[in-house]
Motif scaffolding. Structure first.
Motif, PDB file in Angstrom:
ATOM      1  N   LEU A  14       6.596  -3.257  10.216  1.00 46.17           N
ATOM      2  CA  LEU A  14       5.848  -2.082   9.781  1.00 46.17           C
ATOM      3  C   LEU A  14       6.755  -0.980   9.266  1.00 46.17           C
ATOM      4  O   LEU A  14       6.312  -0.077   8.565  1.00 46.17           O
ATOM      5  N   ASN A  15       8.042  -1.051   9.608  1.00 49.54           N
ATOM      6  CA  ASN A  15       8.961  -0.032   9.122  1.00 49.54           C
ATOM      7  C   ASN A  15       9.796  -0.521   7.940  1.00 49.54           C
ATOM      8  O   ASN A  15      10.712   0.154   7.491  1.00 49.54           O
ATOM      9  N   TYR A  16       9.482  -1.728   7.481  1.00 49.97           N
ATOM     10  CA  TYR A  16      10.304  -2.346   6.448  1.00 49.97           C
ATOM     11  C   TYR A  16       9.644  -2.117   5.094  1.00 49.97           C
ATOM     12  O   TYR A  16       8.535  -2.599   4.839  1.00 49.97           O
ATOM     13  N   ASN A  17      10.301  -1.345   4.236  1.00 46.81           N
ATOM     14  CA  ASN A  17       9.678  -0.936   2.978  1.00 46.81           C
ATOM     15  C   ASN A  17       9.240  -2.088   2.080  1.00 46.81           C
ATOM     16  O   ASN A  17       8.112  -2.075   1.592  1.00 46.81           O
ATOM     17  N   PRO A  18      10.085  -3.086   1.839  1.00 40.56           N
ATOM     18  CA  PRO A  18       9.618  -4.204   1.009  1.00 40.56           C
ATOM     19  C   PRO A  18       8.325  -4.821   1.527  1.00 40.56           C
ATOM     20  O   PRO A  18       7.472  -5.248   0.758  1.00 40.56           O
ATOM     21  N   PHE A  19       8.170  -4.849   2.858  1.00 39.27           N
ATOM     22  CA  PHE A  19       6.933  -5.391   3.427  1.00 39.27           C
ATOM     23  C   PHE A  19       5.750  -4.502   3.078  1.00 39.27           C
ATOM     24  O   PHE A  19       4.702  -4.979   2.661  1.00 39.27           O
ATOM     25  N   ARG A  20       5.936  -3.193   3.244  1.00 42.44           N
ATOM     26  CA  ARG A  20       4.850  -2.256   2.926  1.00 42.44           C
ATOM     27  C   ARG A  20       4.443  -2.388   1.457  1.00 42.44           C
ATOM     28  O   ARG A  20       3.252  -2.396   1.130  1.00 42.44           O
ATOM     29  N   ILE A  21       5.451  -2.501   0.586  1.00 41.13           N
ATOM     30  CA  ILE A  21       5.159  -2.598  -0.841  1.00 41.13           C
ATOM     31  C   ILE A  21       4.394  -3.888  -1.140  1.00 41.13           C
ATOM     32  O   ILE A  21       3.367  -3.871  -1.816  1.00 41.13           O
ATOM     33  N   THR A  22       4.913  -5.010  -0.586  1.00 36.82           N
ATOM     34  CA  THR A  22       4.246  -6.289  -0.836  1.00 36.82           C
ATOM     35  C   THR A  22       2.810  -6.257  -0.318  1.00 36.82           C
ATOM     36  O   THR A  22       1.882  -6.748  -0.961  1.00 36.82           O
ATOM     37  N   LEU A  23       2.640  -5.668   0.862  1.00 34.97           N
ATOM     38  CA  LEU A  23       1.308  -5.574   1.441  1.00 34.97           C
ATOM     39  C   LEU A  23       0.409  -4.725   0.534  1.00 34.97           C
ATOM     40  O   LEU A  23      -0.766  -5.037   0.330  1.00 34.97           O
ATOM     41  N   GLY A  24       0.986  -3.655  -0.016  1.00 36.26           N
ATOM     42  CA  GLY A  24       0.245  -2.795  -0.938  1.00 36.26           C
ATOM     43  C   GLY A  24      -0.216  -3.588  -2.152  1.00 36.26           C
ATOM     44  O   GLY A  24      -1.386  -3.535  -2.539  1.00 36.26           O
TER      45      GLY A  24
END
Lengths: 274, 297
Positions: A14-24
């Protein structure tokens, strides 16, 4: 124990930016399904795309449309796993008391959670679109074809397990992503073409996975609709009949997934985490 | 005393390089055990094996008298080489992961961050820390949950003189509390200041091990024997030449007072009409071995 492992993954993800972006991007892709497809509909005369969004066909159609989104999820798994190598954090987790098996279990559980999440999202989207576009809704019609969600879950799980194996094998983020994408979009299709004369082409790993959620026979629904405009209560969509028998295809997918997990396990036991 | 770590016949090679060869060590509860040796002597390899990062080729080890198993490491606080954490997470979240691994709640995080003097930086990302701060976070992580055993591999690496002194203080405090410490270092003075036992490694082989005061102390230790050991022992005890006398396997082991040389002992015995037929300086040989080690650095 399992909650603890999942909680660790939660902090990491949840704190990992690439994950947030991909999820977005993933959410955006689903939102496109809700907004754009109906919008296109107005541009095409005679044929109405909204016919595809009616119960019970909407389940099959959206499953087929969103199947490639699983590539994004596999990419998340690849990124988060290869980062553990480049940050040397597999080593840290080992030192502080996780076993190598637990390191793998952690990732497998994450895969299950993401696959569930993807399936639920698909289910919710299909349900919403179905409720909007169906003329007549009965429980039986609405729930027909929902079995496809199980196949979608398996497809999602398989994609991510293969991503995990590639990540553990190659360790480098960029190379792993490239390899995985190449396998999905290039190697498998090219092999399929080369082997087009032979039955074995249906046994390719990526092909069996995509066959889990096969191309619905879109033409047929329009034909049916033109012939008898009222026959909308029963499922009009059918799969284009090709490939392996269903049971064999599912069996092959399960076999490939098990192989991927077994190989990941072996790799995890042998890797030097220095 | 309870056995904490026992290593039997441990060997490990990297391709053609033998990192450690048939290493035997035994570390007991409450010991501050130093593993001393130059770079490439196998210290980190040894500690990496016992903390589960790499596998040995041969031999075995046991923690707390039991065969190795991941769960044991939850009772051990380790820092192996440079500490590695998630660069995009802040210090608190990084330590939460460690707490989750160890199966403990998060209450201890503030305490260890304060001990490591990183409390003010607790909301900073790990990637923004300086090298010395990263090292201190590694020590903080090792202290989480107040483990009964600390395994530290060059804990003062990359620290400034002030940081070195602070880390030493923290580690000494742990030793005073009765924790077992396993400390790898290539700095003789560090081991001397912190440890009470030491093993000296060179090219993966154990050169010597024993109490620090015996191996590395300033006092000169000699062993001797003469035609009447008992009578010599009594006479020496009252002579003011020696600090301590012990009998080991029929020879006397003397710890000499400062500035007393073995020849003075010999002369003393001769005056007492006792003939020494065996005289060996223990410290000399070890010291020369150690000088050899240091020279290669």
């Amino acid at each position: 124990m399992i909650r603890r492992l999942l909680h660790i993954e939660q902090i990491k993800l949840l704190n990992y930016n690439p994950f947030r972006i991909t999820l977005g991007i993933y959410f955006l892709a689903f939102a496109l399904g809700l907004l754009i497809y109906p919008a296109i509909d107005k541009e095409i005369p005679v044929i109405s795309l909204s016919d595809l969004f009616r119960f019970p066909d909407v389940w099959l159609f959206l499953t087929w449309i969103t199947e490639p989104y699983n590539i994004l999820l596999a990419m998340v798994i690849i990124m988060i796993t290869t980062k553990e190598f480049s940050n040397h954090t597999f080593k840290t987790q080992l030192i502080f008391g996780l076993s190598r098996t637990e390191l793998l279990l952690q990732k497998l559980m994450l895969i299950v959670v993401l696959a569930l999440f993807a399936t639920l999202l698909l289910g919710a989207t299909s349900l919403t679109l179905g409720l909007i576009y169906s003329y007549k809704i009965t429980f039986k019609i609405a729930m027909d074809n929902t079995y496809i969600l199980l196949r979608y879950f398996l497809s999602s799980f398989t994609y991510m397990s293969m991503g995990l194996l590639v990540a553990l094998l190659i360790k480098n983020t960029a190379m792993s992503l490239l390899t995985f994408l190449a396998l999905r979009t290039f190697v498998d299709p090219v092999l399929f073409l080369i082997l087009r004369k032979y039955e074995v082409k249906w046994y390719l790993p990526m092909r069996t996975t995509t066959q889990l959620t096969p191309v619905p026979n879109v033409i047929e629904i329009f034909e049916k609709k033109m012939n008898s405009p009222d026959s909308i209560n029963e499922s009009a969509l059918e799969f284009v009949p090709e490939g392996l028998p269903d049971w064999l295809n599912i069996l092959m997918v399960l076999l490939y997934t098990s192989l991927a997990i077994w190989a990941s396990y072996r790799l995890m036991q042998r890797r030097r985490f220095v | 005393m309870n056995e904490i770590l026992s290593i039997q016949g441990l060997s490990k090679s990297y391709k053609s390089v033998k990192a450690i060869r048939k290493l035997n060590l035994q570390i007991l509860e409450g010991q501050a055990y130093g593993i001393l040796g130059p770079n490439g002597s196998g210290k980190t390899t040894t500690l990496s094996i016992v903390t589960g990062i790499i596998r040995q080729d041969e031999g075995s080890f046991s923690w707390f008298g039991e065969p190795p198993e991941a769960g044991q490491r939850r009772f051990i606080g380790s820092l192996i080489e440079t500490p590695h954490f998630y660069p995009y997470l802040n210090l608190e979240k990084n330590l939460r992961i460690i707490c989750d691994i160890k199966g403990m709640d998060y209450r201890d995080i503030h305490r260890v961050l304060q001990t490591a003097k990183l409390f003010e930086r607790r909301k900073s990302k790990f990637s923004t820390l300086s090298l010395g701060m990263k090292q201190r976070l590694g020590i903080a992580a090792a202290l989480l949950g107040d483990p009964r055993v600390l395994v530290l591999d060059e804990p003062t690496n990359g620290l400034d003189p002030e940081g070195i002194a602070e880390v030493r203080e923290v580690v000494l405090e742990q030793v005073k509390q009765g924790k077992t410490l396993i400390l790898a270092s290539h700095i003789l003075s560090e081991v001397e200041k912190i440890c009470n036992h030491v093993a000296i490694l060179k090219k993966g082989e154990l050169l010597a091990n024993g109490p620090v005061k015996e191996l590395l102390a300033e006092d000169e230790i000699i062993e001797l024997s003469c035609n009447n050991n008992e009578s010599l022992r009594k006479k020496l005890e009252n002579s003011g030449l020696v600090k301590e006398i012990e009998t080991e396997n029929g020879v006397l082991v003397l710890t000499l007072n400062e500035k007393i040389t073995p020849s003075e002992i010999n002369a003393f015995a001769f005056d007492q009409k006792l003939v020494i037929h065996h005289l060996l300086s223990r410290k000399r040989s070890l010291e020369s071995q150690f000088l050899e080690l240091v020279k290669e650095e």
